[in-house]
Design a protein around this motif. Sequence first.
Motif, PDB file in Angstrom:
ATOM      1  N   ASP A  27      -7.114   0.534 -10.395  1.00  0.00           N
ATOM      2  CA  ASP A  27      -7.934   0.199 -11.770  1.00  0.00           C
ATOM      3  C   ASP A  27      -6.906  -0.657 -12.689  1.00  0.00           C
ATOM      4  OD1 ASP A  27      -9.645   0.872 -14.030  1.00  0.00           O
ATOM      5  OD2 ASP A  27      -8.113   2.150 -14.809  1.00  0.00           O
ATOM      6  N   ILE A  28      -5.758  -0.545 -12.442  1.00  0.00           N
ATOM      7  CA  ILE A  28      -4.940  -1.462 -13.161  1.00  0.00           C
ATOM      8  C   ILE A  28      -4.919  -2.958 -12.884  1.00  0.00           C
ATOM      9  CG2 ILE A  28      -2.502  -2.045 -13.972  1.00  0.00           C
ATOM     10  CD1 ILE A  28      -1.897   0.945 -13.773  1.00  0.00           C
ATOM     11  N   ALA A  29      -4.898  -3.121 -11.515  1.00  0.00           N
ATOM     12  CA  ALA A  29      -5.087  -4.394 -10.823  1.00  0.00           C
ATOM     13  C   ALA A  29      -6.386  -5.166 -11.098  1.00  0.00           C
ATOM     14  CB  ALA A  29      -4.880  -4.414  -9.524  1.00  0.00           C
ATOM     15  N   VAL A  30      -7.508  -4.443 -11.133  1.00  0.00           N
ATOM     16  CA  VAL A  30      -8.577  -5.117 -11.589  1.00  0.00           C
ATOM     17  C   VAL A  30      -8.744  -5.426 -12.996  1.00  0.00           C
ATOM     18  CG1 VAL A  30     -11.084  -4.731 -11.678  1.00  0.00           C
ATOM     19  CG2 VAL A  30      -9.733  -4.000  -9.624  1.00  0.00           C
ATOM     20  N   ARG A  31      -8.173  -4.601 -13.932  1.00  0.00           N
ATOM     21  CA  ARG A  31      -8.418  -5.036 -15.181  1.00  0.00           C
ATOM     22  C   ARG A  31      -7.352  -5.887 -15.408  1.00  0.00           C
ATOM     23  NH1 ARG A  31      -7.766   0.140 -19.162  1.00  0.00           N
ATOM     24  NH2 ARG A  31      -8.130  -1.664 -20.499  1.00  0.00           N
ATOM     25  N   SER A  32      -6.410  -6.101 -14.700  1.00  0.00           N
ATOM     26  CA  SER A  32      -5.241  -7.160 -14.897  1.00  0.00           C
ATOM     27  C   SER A  32      -6.038  -8.744 -14.657  1.00  0.00           C
ATOM     28  CB  SER A  32      -3.963  -7.031 -13.873  1.00  0.00           C
ATOM     29  OG  SER A  32      -3.273  -5.900 -14.248  1.00  0.00           O
ATOM     30  N   TRP A  33      -6.830  -8.614 -13.730  1.00  0.00           N
ATOM     31  CA  TRP A  33      -7.556  -9.828 -13.210  1.00  0.00           C
ATOM     32  C   TRP A  33      -8.750 -10.353 -14.181  1.00  0.00           C
ATOM     33  CZ3 TRP A  33      -7.709  -7.453  -7.887  1.00  0.00           C
ATOM     34  CH2 TRP A  33      -6.736  -7.504  -7.203  1.00  0.00           C
ATOM     35  N   THR A  34      -9.420  -9.069 -14.904  1.00  0.00           N
ATOM     36  CA  THR A  34     -10.539  -9.330 -15.351  1.00  0.00           C
ATOM     37  C   THR A  34     -10.532  -9.396 -17.047  1.00  0.00           C
ATOM     38  OG1 THR A  34     -11.208  -6.860 -15.142  1.00  0.00           O
ATOM     39  CG2 THR A  34     -11.966  -8.559 -13.482  1.00  0.00           C
ATOM     40  N   GLU A  35      -9.494  -8.733 -17.462  1.00  0.00           N
ATOM     41  CA  GLU A  35      -9.354  -8.686 -19.002  1.00  0.00           C
ATOM     42  C   GLU A  35      -8.400  -9.610 -19.597  1.00  0.00           C
ATOM     43  OE1 GLU A  35      -9.217  -4.606 -20.224  1.00  0.00           O
ATOM     44  OE2 GLU A  35     -10.592  -3.843 -19.000  1.00  0.00           O
ATOM     45  N   ASP A  36      -8.379 -10.159 -20.815  1.00  0.00           N
ATOM     46  CA  ASP A  36      -7.787 -10.992 -21.155  1.00  0.00           C
ATOM     47  C   ASP A  36      -6.344 -10.227 -21.456  1.00  0.00           C
ATOM     48  OD1 ASP A  36      -6.196 -13.196 -22.296  1.00  0.00           O
ATOM     49  OD2 ASP A  36      -6.877 -12.695 -24.361  1.00  0.00           O
ATOM     50  N   THR A  37      -6.133  -9.120 -22.432  1.00  0.00           N
ATOM     51  CA  THR A  37      -5.302  -8.145 -22.481  1.00  0.00           C
ATOM     52  C   THR A  37      -5.682  -6.755 -22.415  1.00  0.00           C
ATOM     53  OG1 THR A  37      -5.736  -8.094 -24.981  1.00  0.00           O
ATOM     54  CG2 THR A  37      -4.101  -9.828 -24.156  1.00  0.00           C
ATOM     55  N   PHE A  38      -4.853  -5.716 -22.202  1.00  0.00           N
ATOM     56  CA  PHE A  38      -5.146  -4.440 -22.476  1.00  0.00           C
ATOM     57  C   PHE A  38      -4.062  -3.446 -22.090  1.00  0.00           C
ATOM     58  CE2 PHE A  38      -4.183  -5.268 -17.782  1.00  0.00           C
ATOM     59  CZ  PHE A  38      -4.071  -4.007 -17.212  1.00  0.00           C
ATOM     60  N   SER A  39      -3.966  -2.157 -22.540  1.00  0.00           N
ATOM     61  CA  SER A  39      -2.929  -1.323 -22.422  1.00  0.00           C
ATOM     62  C   SER A  39      -3.437  -0.324 -21.594  1.00  0.00           C
ATOM     63  CB  SER A  39      -2.819  -0.796 -23.850  1.00  0.00           C
ATOM     64  OG  SER A  39      -3.839  -0.092 -24.413  1.00  0.00           O
ATOM     65  N   TYR A  40      -2.586   0.737 -21.138  1.00  0.00           N
ATOM     66  CA  TYR A  40      -2.865   1.440 -20.047  1.00  0.00           C
ATOM     67  C   TYR A  40      -1.939   2.989 -20.454  1.00  0.00           C
ATOM     68  CZ  TYR A  40      -4.909   3.016 -15.638  1.00  0.00           C
ATOM     69  OH  TYR A  40      -5.611   3.713 -14.661  1.00  0.00           O
ATOM     70  N   ASP A  41      -2.728   4.134 -20.215  1.00  0.00           N
ATOM     71  CA  ASP A  41      -2.142   5.345 -20.338  1.00  0.00           C
ATOM     72  C   ASP A  41      -2.781   6.302 -19.387  1.00  0.00           C
ATOM     73  OD1 ASP A  41      -0.761   7.360 -21.186  1.00  0.00           O
ATOM     74  OD2 ASP A  41      -1.851   7.767 -22.956  1.00  0.00           O
ATOM     75  N   GLY A  42      -1.873   6.290 -18.140  1.00  0.00           N
ATOM     76  CA  GLY A  42      -2.646   7.108 -16.966  1.00  0.00           C
ATOM     77  C   GLY A  42      -1.690   8.146 -16.658  1.00  0.00           C
ATOM     78  N   ASP A  43      -1.746   8.729 -15.596  1.00  0.00           N
ATOM     79  CA  ASP A  43      -0.936   9.833 -15.105  1.00  0.00           C
ATOM     80  C   ASP A  43       0.421   9.503 -14.387  1.00  0.00           C
ATOM     81  OD1 ASP A  43      -2.789  11.952 -15.865  1.00  0.00           O
ATOM     82  OD2 ASP A  43      -3.690  11.774 -14.056  1.00  0.00           O
ATOM     83  N   TYR A  44       0.426   8.107 -13.852  1.00  0.00           N
ATOM     84  CA  TYR A  44       1.539   7.624 -13.305  1.00  0.00           C
ATOM     85  C   TYR A  44       2.141   6.254 -13.784  1.00  0.00           C
ATOM     86  CZ  TYR A  44      -0.101  10.814  -9.660  1.00  0.00           C
ATOM     87  OH  TYR A  44      -0.174  11.821  -8.882  1.00  0.00           O
ATOM     88  N   PHE A  45       1.180   5.715 -14.764  1.00  0.00           N
ATOM     89  CA  PHE A  45       1.632   4.473 -15.373  1.00  0.00           C
ATOM     90  C   PHE A  45       1.202   4.325 -16.714  1.00  0.00           C
ATOM     91  CE2 PHE A  45       1.297   3.746 -10.686  1.00  0.00           C
ATOM     92  CZ  PHE A  45       2.440   3.393 -10.591  1.00  0.00           C
ATOM     93  N   SER A  46       1.981   3.788 -17.864  1.00  0.00           N
ATOM     94  CA  SER A  46       1.618   3.572 -18.897  1.00  0.00           C
ATOM     95  C   SER A  46       2.199   2.486 -19.710  1.00  0.00           C
ATOM     96  CB  SER A  46       1.913   4.684 -19.891  1.00  0.00           C
ATOM     97  OG  SER A  46       1.309   5.853 -19.361  1.00  0.00           O
ATOM     98  N   PHE A  47       1.544   1.447 -20.198  1.00  0.00           N
ATOM     99  CA  PHE A  47       2.287   0.316 -20.854  1.00  0.00           C
ATOM    100  C   PHE A  47       1.367  -0.066 -22.112  1.00  0.00           C
ATOM    101  CE2 PHE A  47      -0.146  -0.643 -16.880  1.00  0.00           C
ATOM    102  CZ  PHE A  47      -1.032  -1.600 -17.502  1.00  0.00           C
ATOM    103  N   PRO A  48       2.067  -0.812 -22.872  1.00  0.00           N
ATOM    104  CA  PRO A  48       1.493  -1.164 -24.172  1.00  0.00           C
ATOM    105  C   PRO A  48       0.568  -2.484 -23.740  1.00  0.00           C
ATOM    106  CG  PRO A  48       3.631  -1.999 -24.273  1.00  0.00           C
ATOM    107  CD  PRO A  48       3.756  -1.120 -22.958  1.00  0.00           C
TER     108      PRO A  48
END
Length: 370
Positions: free
Chosen positions: A149-170
Amino acid sequence: MQFGAFFVGQRPLLHEQYADESKINPNPVSRTDVEVYEDILRGAELAEELGFDSVWIAEHAFSEHSIISSPHSLLAAISARTRRVKVGVACTIVPWHAPLRLAQDLATLDIISRGRLIVGAGRGYQKREFDIYGLDIAEARDRFIEGMDIAVRSWTEDTFSYDGDYFSFPEVRVIPKPVQQPHPPIFMAVTHSPESVEIAVRNRWGLFTVGSSFFPASPDADQNLINLYRRRMLEEGAAPDDIEVAAVRNVYVAPTDEEATELLVPRLQWAGDMGDFLRRPLSDVVRDSGVRGYEHYVQDPFIEPDLVAERGKEGMAAIGSPEKVTAAIKELEQNHVTHFISYLDAGGLSYDQVSSSLQLFAEKVMPNFR
């Protein structure tokens, strides 16, 4: 039918699966790490020259089953030495990687290859690898889903944040972006689990089947995962021509069945012993305590010899004369396989041995499908 050349990078030198001295090594082949890597690079160049559509390498760690533990580095070298073939890892073991790092590495590979990357993604199956990395294999599926999910969003979105069970970042901008838009094609490795089929269907990813393409071993069983995948994709509105299934087979082509069998039998015995050695720990844990996400793993033919008998020994390979190998691929074609991936270096085959098989395959087998 598309054709791929798959290099696993086996180095039968230490033979750790024979440490208990209960078996005799049938394939005492000594190869250095340098020889393995040089043979893969030469084999990739030859595969492109002979007209193969793609070149694949493995990712594993801590055993001679594969010494390709840094696959993205090796794939960068393959990309630099080829011009046309698609390139991919079969498969990147997503739970091992920090997702943002993985997204950047794969985007870089797509740039280096000028848009030729195929993303092969999987969650892994060797408990020993996870234990050594300090990861709980019971978390593999959830880590895989979050990582992709993070990889695909990294490729397809200009910017994004994430708050998951294993990974979180601003909020972050992940660069570079891949050449292929919206992202490179993704094939998910699925070998046992209907739940994994659903993940592939939900994301409209291709299916990458490893070992026997049919689990259970009989292609007529209701649980045939290729049939399940195709049915579910059609139900979700996918066009039939857009459904892609890749199947890997041990492949060796020789002028006669006897020549191919004589060369491959001890190597496949070694590879089979290694497969049992690597798969058994997880299978034992599943039986004893039920590791979530691997409930179907105990149906692995490497663990259950009766399944090999049910499918037939030929179900795991395409080895023999051009006519015999062609017939094996035609069976897969009839079972909705669109990409045939030749596992070429089982048991430590050298470049000279692989190259003769590749040439015969290109000259006598591929023309039957084009």
